[in-house]
Design a protein around this motif. Structure first.
Motif, PDB file in Angstrom:
ATOM      1  N   ASP A  81      38.641  36.776  44.795  1.00 46.36           N
ATOM      2  CA  ASP A  81      38.416  36.607  46.224  1.00 46.36           C
ATOM      3  C   ASP A  81      39.677  36.966  47.003  1.00 46.36           C
ATOM      4  OD1 ASP A  81      35.848  35.810  45.898  1.00 46.36           O
ATOM      5  OD2 ASP A  81      36.245  33.661  46.110  1.00 46.36           O
ATOM      6  N   PRO A  82      39.548  37.500  48.214  1.00 45.19           N
ATOM      7  CA  PRO A  82      40.739  37.785  49.023  1.00 45.19           C
ATOM      8  C   PRO A  82      41.475  36.500  49.385  1.00 45.19           C
ATOM      9  CG  PRO A  82      38.735  38.043  50.324  1.00 45.19           C
ATOM     10  CD  PRO A  82      38.300  37.865  48.908  1.00 45.19           C
ATOM     11  N   PHE A  83      42.762  36.606  49.618  1.00 41.90           N
ATOM     12  CA  PHE A  83      43.558  35.425  49.929  1.00 41.90           C
ATOM     13  C   PHE A  83      44.657  35.795  50.915  1.00 41.90           C
ATOM     14  CE2 PHE A  83      45.047  37.484  46.078  1.00 41.90           C
ATOM     15  CZ  PHE A  83      46.405  37.634  46.279  1.00 41.90           C
ATOM     16  N   TRP A  84      45.180  34.766  51.605  1.00 46.93           N
ATOM     17  CA  TRP A  84      46.224  34.951  52.600  1.00 46.93           C
ATOM     18  C   TRP A  84      47.603  34.768  51.963  1.00 46.93           C
ATOM     19  CZ3 TRP A  84      45.493  36.782  57.408  1.00 46.93           C
ATOM     20  CH2 TRP A  84      44.192  36.729  57.932  1.00 46.93           C
ATOM     21  N   GLU A  85      48.564  35.580  52.420  1.00 44.54           N
ATOM     22  CA  GLU A  85      49.955  35.466  51.983  1.00 44.54           C
ATOM     23  C   GLU A  85      50.873  35.551  53.200  1.00 44.54           C
ATOM     24  OE1 GLU A  85      50.818  37.648  47.973  1.00 44.54           O
ATOM     25  OE2 GLU A  85      49.455  38.941  49.120  1.00 44.54           O
ATOM     26  N   ILE A  86      52.024  34.898  53.100  1.00 42.24           N
ATOM     27  CA  ILE A  86      53.018  34.980  54.160  1.00 42.24           C
ATOM     28  C   ILE A  86      54.383  35.247  53.543  1.00 42.24           C
ATOM     29  CG2 ILE A  86      53.481  32.477  54.222  1.00 42.24           C
ATOM     30  CD1 ILE A  86      53.714  32.781  57.297  1.00 42.24           C
ATOM     31  N   TYR A 127      43.336  41.862  49.577  1.00 47.08           N
ATOM     32  CA  TYR A 127      42.016  42.088  49.008  1.00 47.08           C
ATOM     33  C   TYR A 127      42.156  42.722  47.629  1.00 47.08           C
ATOM     34  CZ  TYR A 127      40.291  41.403  53.781  1.00 47.08           C
ATOM     35  OH  TYR A 127      40.002  40.885  55.009  1.00 47.08           O
ATOM     36  N   ILE A 128      41.234  42.375  46.728  1.00 49.65           N
ATOM     37  CA  ILE A 128      41.159  43.003  45.410  1.00 49.65           C
ATOM     38  C   ILE A 128      39.803  43.704  45.354  1.00 49.65           C
ATOM     39  CG2 ILE A 128      41.307  42.655  42.926  1.00 49.65           C
ATOM     40  CD1 ILE A 128      42.688  39.971  43.573  1.00 49.65           C
ATOM     41  N   ILE A 129      39.836  45.026  45.420  1.00 48.29           N
ATOM     42  CA  ILE A 129      38.622  45.808  45.618  1.00 48.29           C
ATOM     43  C   ILE A 129      38.216  46.491  44.320  1.00 48.29           C
ATOM     44  CG2 ILE A 129      37.570  47.670  46.958  1.00 48.29           C
ATOM     45  CD1 ILE A 129      39.716  47.131  49.089  1.00 48.29           C
ATOM     46  N   PRO A 130      36.989  46.259  43.812  1.00 51.36           N
ATOM     47  CA  PRO A 130      36.522  46.946  42.599  1.00 51.36           C
ATOM     48  C   PRO A 130      36.107  48.380  42.909  1.00 51.36           C
ATOM     49  CG  PRO A 130      34.805  45.514  43.420  1.00 51.36           C
ATOM     50  CD  PRO A 130      35.992  45.294  44.312  1.00 51.36           C
ATOM     51  N   LEU A 162      48.772  40.288  39.085  1.00 54.94           N
ATOM     52  CA  LEU A 162      47.457  40.901  38.971  1.00 54.94           C
ATOM     53  C   LEU A 162      47.499  42.306  38.393  1.00 54.94           C
ATOM     54  CD1 LEU A 162      45.938  39.770  42.379  1.00 54.94           C
ATOM     55  CD2 LEU A 162      45.127  39.088  40.133  1.00 54.94           C
ATOM     56  N   SER A 163      48.563  43.043  38.668  1.00 56.63           N
ATOM     57  CA  SER A 163      48.603  44.455  38.275  1.00 56.63           C
ATOM     58  C   SER A 163      48.416  44.676  36.775  1.00 56.63           C
ATOM     59  CB  SER A 163      49.898  45.093  38.763  1.00 56.63           C
ATOM     60  OG  SER A 163      49.925  45.105  40.172  1.00 56.63           O
ATOM     61  N   PRO A 164      49.154  43.985  35.871  1.00 56.04           N
ATOM     62  CA  PRO A 164      48.943  44.220  34.432  1.00 56.04           C
ATOM     63  C   PRO A 164      47.530  43.859  33.989  1.00 56.04           C
ATOM     64  CG  PRO A 164      50.977  43.030  34.827  1.00 56.04           C
ATOM     65  CD  PRO A 164      50.228  43.015  36.106  1.00 56.04           C
ATOM     66  N   ALA A 165      46.989  42.766  34.528  1.00 54.11           N
ATOM     67  CA  ALA A 165      45.644  42.354  34.136  1.00 54.11           C
ATOM     68  C   ALA A 165      44.618  43.391  34.561  1.00 54.11           C
ATOM     69  CB  ALA A 165      45.322  40.993  34.758  1.00 54.11           C
ATOM     70  N   ILE A 166      44.819  43.933  35.746  1.00 54.44           N
ATOM     71  CA  ILE A 166      43.877  44.934  36.235  1.00 54.44           C
ATOM     72  C   ILE A 166      43.918  46.181  35.369  1.00 54.44           C
ATOM     73  CG2 ILE A 166      43.460  46.523  38.171  1.00 54.44           C
ATOM     74  CD1 ILE A 166      44.197  44.227  40.032  1.00 54.44           C
ATOM     75  N   ARG A 167      45.085  46.559  34.898  1.00 53.56           N
ATOM     76  CA  ARG A 167      45.198  47.762  34.077  1.00 53.56           C
ATOM     77  C   ARG A 167      44.518  47.590  32.724  1.00 53.56           C
ATOM     78  NH1 ARG A 167      50.604  47.904  36.098  1.00 53.56           N
ATOM     79  NH2 ARG A 167      51.342  46.979  34.160  1.00 53.56           N
ATOM     80  N   ASN A 168      44.357  46.339  32.268  1.00 49.99           N
ATOM     81  CA  ASN A 168      43.778  46.097  30.951  1.00 49.99           C
ATOM     82  C   ASN A 168      42.254  46.031  30.954  1.00 49.99           C
ATOM     83  OD1 ASN A 168      46.271  45.989  29.721  1.00 49.99           O
ATOM     84  ND2 ASN A 168      46.524  43.797  30.103  1.00 49.99           N
ATOM     85  N   PHE A 169      41.632  46.152  32.116  1.00 45.61           N
ATOM     86  CA  PHE A 169      40.181  46.114  32.162  1.00 45.61           C
ATOM     87  C   PHE A 169      39.595  47.422  31.643  1.00 45.61           C
ATOM     88  CE2 PHE A 169      40.630  42.963  35.839  1.00 45.61           C
ATOM     89  CZ  PHE A 169      40.537  41.888  34.970  1.00 45.61           C
ATOM     90  N   ASP A 170      38.282  47.386  31.383  1.00 44.70           N
ATOM     91  CA  ASP A 170      37.587  48.577  30.900  1.00 44.70           C
ATOM     92  C   ASP A 170      37.764  49.737  31.867  1.00 44.70           C
ATOM     93  OD1 ASP A 170      36.745  47.215  28.721  1.00 44.70           O
ATOM     94  OD2 ASP A 170      34.734  46.796  29.490  1.00 44.70           O
ATOM     95  N   ALA A 171      37.749  50.927  31.340  1.00 53.60           N
ATOM     96  CA  ALA A 171      37.934  52.116  32.163  1.00 53.60           C
ATOM     97  C   ALA A 171      36.807  52.310  33.152  1.00 53.60           C
ATOM     98  CB  ALA A 171      38.048  53.343  31.265  1.00 53.60           C
ATOM     99  N   ALA A 172      35.681  51.595  32.961  1.00 54.31           N
ATOM    100  CA  ALA A 172      34.541  51.764  33.857  1.00 54.31           C
ATOM    101  C   ALA A 172      34.802  51.201  35.255  1.00 54.31           C
ATOM    102  CB  ALA A 172      33.318  51.099  33.261  1.00 54.31           C
ATOM    103  N   VAL A 173      35.812  50.364  35.417  1.00 59.39           N
ATOM    104  CA  VAL A 173      36.106  49.775  36.724  1.00 59.39           C
ATOM    105  C   VAL A 173      37.609  49.696  36.923  1.00 59.39           C
ATOM    106  CG1 VAL A 173      35.992  47.429  35.770  1.00 59.39           C
ATOM    107  CG2 VAL A 173      35.717  47.791  38.242  1.00 59.39           C
ATOM    108  N   THR A 174      38.034  49.995  38.121  1.00 58.46           N
ATOM    109  CA  THR A 174      39.430  49.867  38.517  1.00 58.46           C
ATOM    110  C   THR A 174      39.491  48.923  39.711  1.00 58.46           C
ATOM    111  OG1 THR A 174      39.908  52.130  37.823  1.00 58.46           O
ATOM    112  CG2 THR A 174      41.481  51.103  39.304  1.00 58.46           C
ATOM    113  N   PHE A 175      40.533  48.109  39.756  1.00 59.85           N
ATOM    114  CA  PHE A 175      40.692  47.187  40.869  1.00 59.85           C
ATOM    115  C   PHE A 175      41.890  47.621  41.708  1.00 59.85           C
ATOM    116  CE2 PHE A 175      37.602  43.898  40.162  1.00 59.85           C
ATOM    117  CZ  PHE A 175      37.245  44.125  38.847  1.00 59.85           C
ATOM    118  N   ILE A 176      41.652  47.751  43.003  1.00 61.14           N
ATOM    119  CA  ILE A 176      42.680  48.202  43.926  1.00 61.14           C
ATOM    120  C   ILE A 176      43.175  47.010  44.733  1.00 61.14           C
ATOM    121  CG2 ILE A 176      43.188  49.745  45.856  1.00 61.14           C
ATOM    122  CD1 ILE A 176      40.754  51.413  44.932  1.00 61.14           C
ATOM    123  N   ILE A 177      44.480  46.788  44.724  1.00 58.34           N
ATOM    124  CA  ILE A 177      45.084  45.735  45.533  1.00 58.34           C
ATOM    125  C   ILE A 177      45.337  46.307  46.924  1.00 58.34           C
ATOM    126  CG2 ILE A 177      47.041  44.182  45.796  1.00 58.34           C
ATOM    127  CD1 ILE A 177      47.329  44.208  42.773  1.00 58.34           C
TER     128      ILE A 177
END
Length: 392
Positions: A200-205, A176-179, A138-153
């Motif tokens: 959407d948020p998801f569970w990991e183990i 969670y992936i928070i805009p 997710l990190s590289p994809a999030i960095r490529n979005f428009d500067a108007a929004v940042t997504f926080i993992i």
């Protein structure tokens, strides 16, 4: 062999059972099913309940104070032996963290840095848990979005514990992936992006044995809040309290996630804890709710007989009223010892503990910072287990 057991003998035996076993035996005989309402038997059961656990040379308590971050080992009679612990140097990253302890392994959560750390202080072995593949993807994809929004993992740890079936240590978390919009009027593209189901948020183990994360296809209620006293681990199961959006206990549940089967079960919280702040703990190998009535300086302790059964909750102790508990904020009961010690911070920032065996209040020998509300205490059992050996 006899066909009849004298009530005095039966009651003596039943009073020494674990609470889970006692609740099961209630259905054997009508007179046994009424024991929970018998004050004499309940008093006997309380005494035996608190005498089952004790400290030994390899068992102590670890006290954690925030602001600044400090750790102490507490041991000896009255916890008079207090030793400040030197934690590993991780470039000053261990700040404002929370932690849990299972079989001598400490798990640290470093908020805002998406980092989890395992440490065995007995052999001074440390392991930084790697990021999940979903974070890396997710990190590289999030960095490529428009500067108007940042997504926080933002991963939210729900539990750390031991899988006895797989001989493995595991972490369960919800990611969670928070805009974060940088403008008051986001573009249509940004709004559509936020609505994308992939966010959407998801569970990991995480499995220490495999040193890897996996995504869980599960719809499970979450732990809402940030107090460590709302989540515990016991016997291969991670438990947490699921509150509603108002952070009260109206229709609240205890969520219990089995680390071996990777399934969960919900247990309704009893209705009598409403209108009071409740914390979760393990008291002498039983799941316990501490219901704090801060306006009158009392708290109740209810233990659970069977997961999934609301009726198996039983109010075993009522403590107070005590002056030191009057007007306390809800989070100032911050831990439970191995033998019925209830640790608290009073209005003068003094740390102390209430002994359920003697009904006496004892003081620890120092004060927390006045603004340090987030104290935490855990039972520590010394272990020579190698984290490297498990992950290999």
């Amino acid at each position: 062999m006899i066909n009849y057991i004298n009530d005095d003998i039966a009651f003596s035996i039943l009073s020494k059972l674990s609470f889970k076993s006692f609740k099961r035996f209630e259905c054997v005989r009508k007179s046994w099913s009424l024991l929970s309402d018998n004050p004499t038997f309940v008093n006997l059961y309380r005494r035996n309940f608190l005498s089952k656990c004790s400290y030994d040379d390899d068992t102590s308590l670890i006290l954690h104070l925030h602001y600044p971050e400090k750790f102490y080992s507490l041991s000896g009679e009255g916890f008079a032996n207090m030793v400040k612990l030197d934690w590993p140097d991780l470039n000053d990253e261990l700040k404002f963290l929370s932690f849990s302890c299972v079989n001598g392994i400490l798990c640290f959560e470093v908020p805002r840095k998406n980092k989890f750390i395992l440490w065995n202080p007995a052999i001074n072995e440390l392991k930084v848990i790697p990021p999940s593949p979903f974070e890396l993807f997710l990190s590289p994809a999030i960095r490529n979005f428009d500067a108007a929004v940042t997504f926080i993992i933002d991963p939210d740890l729900h539990g750390f514990g031991y899988d006895c079936v797989g001989n493995d240590y595991k972490l369960i978390r919800k990611t969670y992936i928070i805009p974060d919009f940088h403008t008051e009027r986001p573009s249509e593209r940004d709004l559509l992006l936020v609505q994308d189901k992939s966010l959407d948020p998801f569970w990991e183990i995480y499995s220490l044995k495999n040193n890897s994360w996996k995504k869980l296809d599960i719809d499970m209620p979450t732990f809402l809040g940030f107090w460590e006293t709302l989540r515990v681990y016991m016997d291969g199961i991670c438990h947490w309290l699921n509150l509603n959006e108002k952070y009260n206990f109206d229709r609240a549940f205890l969520i219990s996630f089995d680390l071996s089967s990777e399934v969960f079960i919900s247990t309704p919280i009893p209705s009598y804890v409403e209108e009071a702040w409740t914390e979760l703990s393990v008291l002498n190998e039983s799941i316990a709710l501490f219901t704090h009535h801060k306006n009158i300086g009392t708290f109740d302790i209810s233990v659970l007989g069977e997961l999934g059964v609301e009726e198996s909750w039983f109010k075993l102790f009522t403590v107070g009223p005590l002056p030191c508990f009057e007007r306390l904020l809800s989070f100032e009961i911050f831990g439970v010892g191995k033998n019925g010690e209830i640790f608290f911070k009073n209005n003068d920032s003094e740390l102390g503990w209430f002994d359920l065996n003697t009904n006496r209040i004892n003081r620890l020998c120092f004060k927390a910072e006045e603004f340090d509300h987030r104290c935490q205490i855990v039972v520590y059992n010394k272990s020579m287990l190698s984290l490297v050996a498990i992950s290999n």
